[in-house]
Design a protein around this motif. Structure first.
Motif, mmCIF file in Angstrom:
data_model
loop_
_atom_site.group_PDB
_atom_site.id
_atom_site.type_symbol
_atom_site.label_atom_id
_atom_site.label_comp_id
_atom_site.label_asym_id
_atom_site.label_seq_id
_atom_site.Cartn_x
_atom_site.Cartn_y
_atom_site.Cartn_z
ATOM 1 N N UNK A 149 0.820 -1.213 0.000
ATOM 2 C CA UNK A 149 0.000 0.000 0.000
ATOM 3 C C UNK A 149 0.857 1.269 0.000
ATOM 4 N N UNK A 150 1.911 1.274 0.803
ATOM 5 C CA UNK A 150 2.753 2.475 0.849
ATOM 6 C C UNK A 150 3.539 2.642 -0.460
ATOM 7 N N UNK A 151 3.994 1.542 -1.037
ATOM 8 C CA UNK A 151 4.722 1.647 -2.311
ATOM 9 C C UNK A 151 3.770 2.093 -3.427
ATOM 10 N N UNK A 152 2.501 1.676 -3.333
ATOM 11 C CA UNK A 152 1.522 2.145 -4.315
ATOM 12 C C UNK A 152 1.340 3.666 -4.207
ATOM 13 N N UNK A 153 1.184 4.158 -2.980
ATOM 14 C CA UNK A 153 1.029 5.611 -2.795
ATOM 15 C C UNK A 153 2.234 6.348 -3.387
ATOM 16 N N UNK A 154 3.438 5.853 -3.096
ATOM 17 C CA UNK A 154 4.651 6.502 -3.624
ATOM 18 C C UNK A 154 4.680 6.426 -5.149
ATOM 19 N N UNK A 155 4.232 5.311 -5.695
ATOM 20 C CA UNK A 155 4.241 5.138 -7.156
ATOM 21 C C UNK A 155 3.248 6.049 -7.856
ATOM 22 N N UNK A 156 2.052 6.206 -7.287
ATOM 23 C CA UNK A 156 1.052 7.103 -7.893
ATOM 24 C C UNK A 156 1.602 8.533 -7.933
ATOM 25 N N UNK A 157 2.231 8.954 -6.835
ATOM 26 C CA UNK A 157 2.809 10.301 -6.804
ATOM 27 C C UNK A 157 3.954 10.415 -7.821
ATOM 28 N N UNK A 158 4.765 9.359 -7.929
ATOM 29 C CA UNK A 158 5.951 9.410 -8.802
ATOM 30 C C UNK A 158 5.567 9.515 -10.276
ATOM 31 N N UNK A 159 4.502 8.811 -10.684
ATOM 32 C CA UNK A 159 4.062 8.912 -12.083
ATOM 33 C C UNK A 159 3.842 10.381 -12.443
ATOM 34 N N UNK A 160 3.182 11.105 -11.526
ATOM 35 C CA UNK A 160 2.877 12.512 -11.778
ATOM 36 C C UNK A 160 4.124 13.395 -11.744
ATOM 37 N N UNK A 161 5.184 12.940 -11.053
ATOM 38 C CA UNK A 161 6.404 13.754 -10.947
ATOM 39 C C UNK A 161 7.415 13.482 -12.058
ATOM 40 N N UNK A 162 7.095 12.611 -12.997
ATOM 41 C CA UNK A 162 8.071 12.255 -14.035
ATOM 42 C C UNK A 162 8.651 13.478 -14.757
ATOM 43 N N UNK A 163 7.846 14.450 -15.209
ATOM 44 C CA UNK A 163 8.445 15.592 -15.920
ATOM 45 C C UNK A 163 9.285 16.501 -15.025
ATOM 46 N N UNK A 164 9.192 16.287 -13.733
ATOM 47 C CA UNK A 164 10.003 17.016 -12.757
ATOM 48 C C UNK A 164 11.411 16.441 -12.669
ATOM 49 N N UNK A 165 11.552 15.202 -13.087
ATOM 50 C CA UNK A 165 12.833 14.509 -12.934
ATOM 51 C C UNK A 165 13.539 14.269 -14.262
ATOM 52 N N UNK A 195 7.315 6.355 -20.402
ATOM 53 C CA UNK A 195 8.351 6.713 -19.431
ATOM 54 C C UNK A 195 7.711 6.977 -18.067
ATOM 55 N N UNK A 196 6.521 7.543 -18.076
ATOM 56 C CA UNK A 196 5.783 7.762 -16.825
ATOM 57 C C UNK A 196 5.530 6.418 -16.119
ATOM 58 N N UNK A 197 5.104 5.418 -16.889
ATOM 59 C CA UNK A 197 4.839 4.101 -16.297
ATOM 60 C C UNK A 197 6.127 3.476 -15.768
ATOM 61 N N UNK A 198 7.209 3.614 -16.543
ATOM 62 C CA UNK A 198 8.488 3.048 -16.092
ATOM 63 C C UNK A 198 9.003 3.768 -14.847
ATOM 64 N N UNK A 199 8.870 5.085 -14.815
ATOM 65 C CA UNK A 199 9.318 5.825 -13.638
ATOM 66 C C UNK A 199 8.485 5.445 -12.415
ATOM 67 N N UNK A 200 7.174 5.340 -12.599
ATOM 68 C CA UNK A 200 6.314 4.920 -11.493
ATOM 69 C C UNK A 200 6.707 3.538 -10.975
ATOM 70 N N UNK A 201 6.919 2.606 -11.905
ATOM 71 C CA UNK A 201 7.295 1.243 -11.493
ATOM 72 C C UNK A 201 8.619 1.254 -10.737
ATOM 73 N N UNK A 202 9.568 2.087 -11.184
ATOM 74 C CA UNK A 202 10.876 2.116 -10.516
ATOM 75 C C UNK A 202 10.750 2.657 -9.091
ATOM 76 N N UNK A 203 9.867 3.641 -8.877
ATOM 77 C CA UNK A 203 9.714 4.194 -7.524
ATOM 78 C C UNK A 203 8.952 3.220 -6.621
ATOM 79 N N UNK A 204 8.002 2.477 -7.177
ATOM 80 C CA UNK A 204 7.364 1.414 -6.378
ATOM 81 C C UNK A 204 8.431 0.422 -5.911
ATOM 82 N N UNK A 205 9.305 0.013 -6.833
ATOM 83 C CA UNK A 205 10.355 -0.958 -6.496
ATOM 84 C C UNK A 205 11.329 -0.391 -5.465
ATOM 85 N N UNK A 206 11.728 0.866 -5.639
ATOM 86 C CA UNK A 206 12.666 1.485 -4.695
ATOM 87 C C UNK A 206 12.040 1.651 -3.314
ATOM 88 N N UNK A 207 10.744 1.973 -3.255
ATOM 89 C CA UNK A 207 10.074 2.090 -1.953
ATOM 90 C C UNK A 207 10.034 0.724 -1.260
#
Lengths: 146, 146, 146, 146, 146, 146
Positions: free
Chosen positions: F43-59, F100-112
């Motif tokens: 659940x926590x990694x999902x929350x981080x991943x949803x936020x990360x998808x939206x932050x992709x153009x920031x990174x 790239x948004x999906x890949x970035x989201x998946x990577x942040x889920x994995x890192x969390x």
């Protein structure tokens, strides 16, 4: 996150309220007379609130990024009850509403006021963050996007 | 924040300029020959500038979030006057323009150059951040959005 | 990014300047009399600048995150030359200086003023972003951290 | 921003409270049984709250960036009054306190709950965001930093 | 978030690896000869990676904000296997380690490369993000902070 | 950044995969039984991943800001191989894709997940971040935007 790919663009307006309770009438005077050491409380909290409305999807996992097209803050001073009522209005033409954006903006306006008033009033509290009004969406007419 | 709900989508293009003044010709040589210890100044400042254009509404309270559809950085070296001229171009099809986005992007390109050059040149300054050109908006033809 | 693990904590102070050139004396009057439609220009630009100082490492690749311990903005109006001079001061007790933080803060104050004045003055420009003063570091006494 | 360069490092602890009022007992059941469509409300709101505590200086102009060393969220369900009480605790060893950080974290936990519950309960409100407890600072012993 | 208030400051170093697999030798040539249309892949991915290391606590809920004191990226090209190996090293003197920061930085370097190479190579994949080395912490000598 | 001003709006869907390899079956049990000390990992990694998808153009410098209209995370546990497979799906109706948004989201889920599991399993690694599926764009039918 709710799937909104199939939804239509309509004008959405939301107004949210946050209430800041101070403990002394001197606090309200200092705000109004712009004598709070950290700066003009209403103007600086407005700046923070405008930025916060736009950052809502950065903080709340399920919020869609929304093309915010209008944001405004209004303050009402209730001198007798020592309360300052914040009203944050947000507009967009999009597939989903802006009520959480308005509530988040109002909460950051209130927190900025708390932070700026802390040195002169130890008894500040934030009371009630709630939606006042919401237009657009299911129960509303559809707007023609260009 | 200005209410743009009633405005129409048009192609908007803005180009802004920032000028970086260095103090020695060796600084310009080091940039061109990619010998600056912190890395390739033009490429790293470009990366920072592209990101900064997108972060403009995060930093400036009244800026609307805009679907940035193109961003590019060009550098011109004026060897005699020891100046590097940065041109940042931004495009969108939206209800409001991108001139502040272009100016903010140009300023961050210039600041990144300053930060990377600091160890080899103590006399770097940023001169003039201004809008060069702007198309679209009121005085311009309307684009048909899909 | 420069390795600062071996460096010692000293008090660092930096003051940077940005200059906003307007095109008409009416613009300066509107600022001073708080009649600019988007709000109190000096107060809102200050709020944006305080936030921007803290976001410097978010925008400039090689900047270290620094525990910012003081930030202040001062404005000086030069009525004859139609210029507003912004001075941004930043302090920290840390291993590296805050000059880029001060310059970034000053640039965002200037850009926020540009953005707020745009509707009433089409001829605003940002002139010169530069370091005015810097204390601490190599050439300075070491501060005893707790 | 208050100048804290001269202050000493002490252990600072702050606990803030936010109260979420729901309108039906079914809402609380759905949370506890993990049947809310958007996910596990307590866990996802905790994740959002931990991130929000760290983002406080990004949103509130006068807040110092603080090395957050501990953050935790606790939930208490008051079934009779249909209220969920959120307690956010933050710790640091630094020159200034973490009460605004705790209040900001609590507010984002509450807003995330609001956002996740909106589809199943239209009557959710956030009531009272306030500081419960605060340790460290002037009135407290000094901690020896390494 | 783990409570680190009682921990001591030691020098922490972490190196993480990410591997980018391309599908054709022409891709590697284009990178090395700086002919990729979006820009110099190694330099722009480095800029993105340096920024990403500092944003780790913004993305991962339980990560402490850490005073990053050094970050560097190294690339190794394995021509035969069509792989580019990224090594991201991060240093701090703090109470907790920087391994997740190094892994996050390496992942963003790899994703930026993927994004820049996408137009010229449809078969790029990221393989293995893992910690290579870690120094400091429990099993290590304590560093004397100033 | 690629110029997309002339492109048409189509429905875009991308699914990316990230694989987390753990070293012991006890780790998977702890996740499933929600006994990991830092919280509910999925659940926590999902929350981080949803936020990360939206932050992709920031990174990622060249990523366009995209109106993300749907994001979801799915987990699959492969008990024999001690692997957890993350699938991140993203949808938009826009001029450019969301891979790239999906890949970035998946990577942040994995890192969390890595960050949350670190205290109970020292042998966690992230293996393979890659695009699984992509719909929309050039080779696809055009969607009629309102």
């Amino acid at each position: 996150m709710v799937d909104i790919t199939h939804k239509s663009f309509t004008l959405r307006i939301a107004t949210a309220q946050a209430v800041v309770q101070v403990s002394r009438s001197e606090t309200i005077e200092a705000i109004v007379q712009r004598r709070v050491p950290k700066g003009d409380v209403f103007e600086m909290a407005k700046a923070a609130g405008l930025l916060a409305v736009k950052k809502t999807p950065d903080l709340l996992p399920d919020c869609h990024p929304i093309p915010i097209e209008y944001t405004a803050v209004a303050y009402q001073i209730e001198e007798e009850s020592l309360r300052i009522v914040i009203e944050m209005t947000v507009k967009t033409i999009y597939k989903t509403g802006v009520e959480v954006e308005a509530m988040h903006g109002a909460s950051v306006v209130a927190l900025t006021m708390y932070d700026m008033l802390k040195p002169i009033d130890k008894g500040v509290e934030i009371q009630t963050i709630r939606l006042l009004e919401k237009k657009g969406g299911k129960s509303d007419r559809q707007v023609h996007l260009p």
